[in-house]
Design a protein around this motif. Sequence first.
Motif, PDB file in Angstrom:
ATOM      1  N   GLY A  95       1.488   9.110  91.939  1.00 43.41           N
ATOM      2  CA  GLY A  95       0.648   9.041  90.546  1.00 43.41           C
ATOM      3  C   GLY A  95       1.535   8.097  89.642  1.00 43.41           C
ATOM      4  O   GLY A  95       1.023   7.666  88.524  1.00 43.41           O
ATOM      5  N   TYR A  96       2.886   7.994  89.789  1.00 42.87           N
ATOM      6  CA  TYR A  96       3.613   7.346  88.860  1.00 42.87           C
ATOM      7  C   TYR A  96       3.538   6.000  88.558  1.00 42.87           C
ATOM      8  O   TYR A  96       3.710   5.301  87.628  1.00 42.87           O
ATOM      9  N   PHE A  97       2.812   5.301  89.480  1.00 46.10           N
ATOM     10  CA  PHE A  97       2.432   4.000  89.584  1.00 46.10           C
ATOM     11  C   PHE A  97       1.740   3.632  88.243  1.00 46.10           C
ATOM     12  O   PHE A  97       1.583   2.401  87.874  1.00 46.10           O
ATOM     13  N   ASP A  98       0.664   4.589  88.126  1.00 51.10           N
ATOM     14  CA  ASP A  98      -0.194   4.366  86.947  1.00 51.10           C
ATOM     15  C   ASP A  98       0.240   4.822  85.543  1.00 51.10           C
ATOM     16  O   ASP A  98      -0.648   4.960  84.612  1.00 51.10           O
ATOM     17  N   THR A  99       1.289   4.967  85.450  1.00 48.83           N
ATOM     18  CA  THR A  99       2.132   5.327  84.389  1.00 48.83           C
ATOM     19  C   THR A  99       3.255   4.580  83.681  1.00 48.83           C
ATOM     20  O   THR A  99       3.842   3.708  84.479  1.00 48.83           O
ATOM     21  N   THR A 122       6.328   1.393  85.059  1.00 54.13           N
ATOM     22  CA  THR A 122       6.418   0.164  84.310  1.00 54.13           C
ATOM     23  C   THR A 122       7.605  -0.037  83.419  1.00 54.13           C
ATOM     24  O   THR A 122       8.172  -1.079  83.164  1.00 54.13           O
ATOM     25  N   LYS A 135       0.145  13.872  86.569  1.00 58.08           N
ATOM     26  CA  LYS A 135       0.043  13.448  87.851  1.00 58.08           C
ATOM     27  C   LYS A 135       0.566  14.373  88.723  1.00 58.08           C
ATOM     28  O   LYS A 135       1.351  15.001  88.395  1.00 58.08           O
TER      29      LYS A 135
END
Length: 503
Positions: free
Chosen positions: A193-197, A201, A221
């Motif tokens: 889930g960390y790709f969306d946070t 980035t 997440k």
Amino acid sequence: MNAMPGKHLVLLPDAPNFTIAAVTDAYIDAFGIQRESLIGANLVEVFLGDRRDDELASQISQSLTQVVQTKRPHVMANQRHQWPDQQTGKLTWRTWRPASKPVLDSCGEVIYIIHTIEDSASAEELLKVAKANQYQQTLLDLMKEPLQVLQPIFENGEIIDFQFKLTNQAYASYANTTPEQLQGKKVGDVFPGYFDTVSFTKPVETYKTGQSLTFEIHYDKDGLDLYNLMSTFKVDDEVVIYFTDFTRLRQLQLQLESKIDELNRSNENLQQFAYVASHDLQEPLRKIQSFADLLKDQYSDQLEDGASFLERIQASAARMSILIRDLLALARISTYQETTEPVGLKNVIDSVLADLEIRIQETGTVVEIKEPLPTLSGDAVQLGQLFLNLISNAIKFHRAGQSPFVRINANQISASQLPASINHIRPASTYHCISISDNGIGFDEKHTERIFQVFQRLHGRNEFAGTGVGLAICQKVALNHGGAITATSQPGQGATFSVYLPN
């Protein structure tokens, strides 16, 4: 709060003082000082009052003021400051990273500031030591806050993921594993889930620009619910991420906000109940009085001695009507939502004296006002109720055979001049003290606390009319405005009621 992990101070937003309200054990252990010397103290004065570093004191004050104004967290640049060594007592240089986070109430207003300090050297310097030392993992695991060292994974020249190079146990516990089991794994495989946070980035941004970043993140997440302050650094071709975990602190804040919402709903229900109850009770009272009037007018000749019973019924119904009206006024004041506007005390007093004009003429009351009267900050209607009750009481409780005399005086005092008996008053550098003095019957000061309680009377109804609610209303209004009310008196020598309101 005292037992929370991490070096935290809980501050009041009373700029420029920023009074310390709570201190965690870890903070006290770090500085080797007593909690009693901090609670209630001015943050800047207690740590930087020796003027060894006026610039740092100014920066901390500006940072806290910015948090109050913007209602957003603020992280200061690394600060170097001399502090006595706990063992030798000698001054040593220490590097800190101060961060401040506001705690908001349900109305979005700042009620506290969480001020956190961390050893900013711990992330980079400890890492360098660990790389050169065979005990590197042991040293990293000694850090209470989570830390990870990541290597970027590239595809077509772009970072698509990171790989764990090093972590400590505090971070590995998020994945219910150990640092050894995480080493070499892709972060995306462990926490997809960390790709969306911003936890993905921001490290990418740090790697590309070399700029260190500090930001707040709520990671909800992968079955986690974490609140962290993350700091990213680029060291060689790796990204170091250091966390300050305030999950427990945030959970306590959410619980507090929930309790505030419950109290607000309860207050609304109480206000509705008081209104409905007073309306429904007033109606049968009006009927009792109306039918009693009809009986008295139409059958007075036949009632004979019964006429006196009707008069008692009417008097009791009238007293109950006044009592219900006063209780409704008290309920409305108790659920008061603060509104602040400039209120001229002279206008308030003039309006009150106009309402009491007939009573003043009938009793021959002399009112002396020492001007000028100040402009207060608050609610004009409630302040009017406060001084109406105080002045009308000064007239009512006069000595037989002597005309009432009422003196109204206002002056400004410092916080140090407040009476010792006053508690729970809003912090301010100066206060308005408004005094209402009379030449009436007075009272024994052992009853001072009692007279401000609902339904508490020092005299029977046959001596002086009233419901015993007026002074309770006065106290509620003073509290709603961040102030307090006190009284001094002696039997037969009049009384003085003093209202203290923050300037």
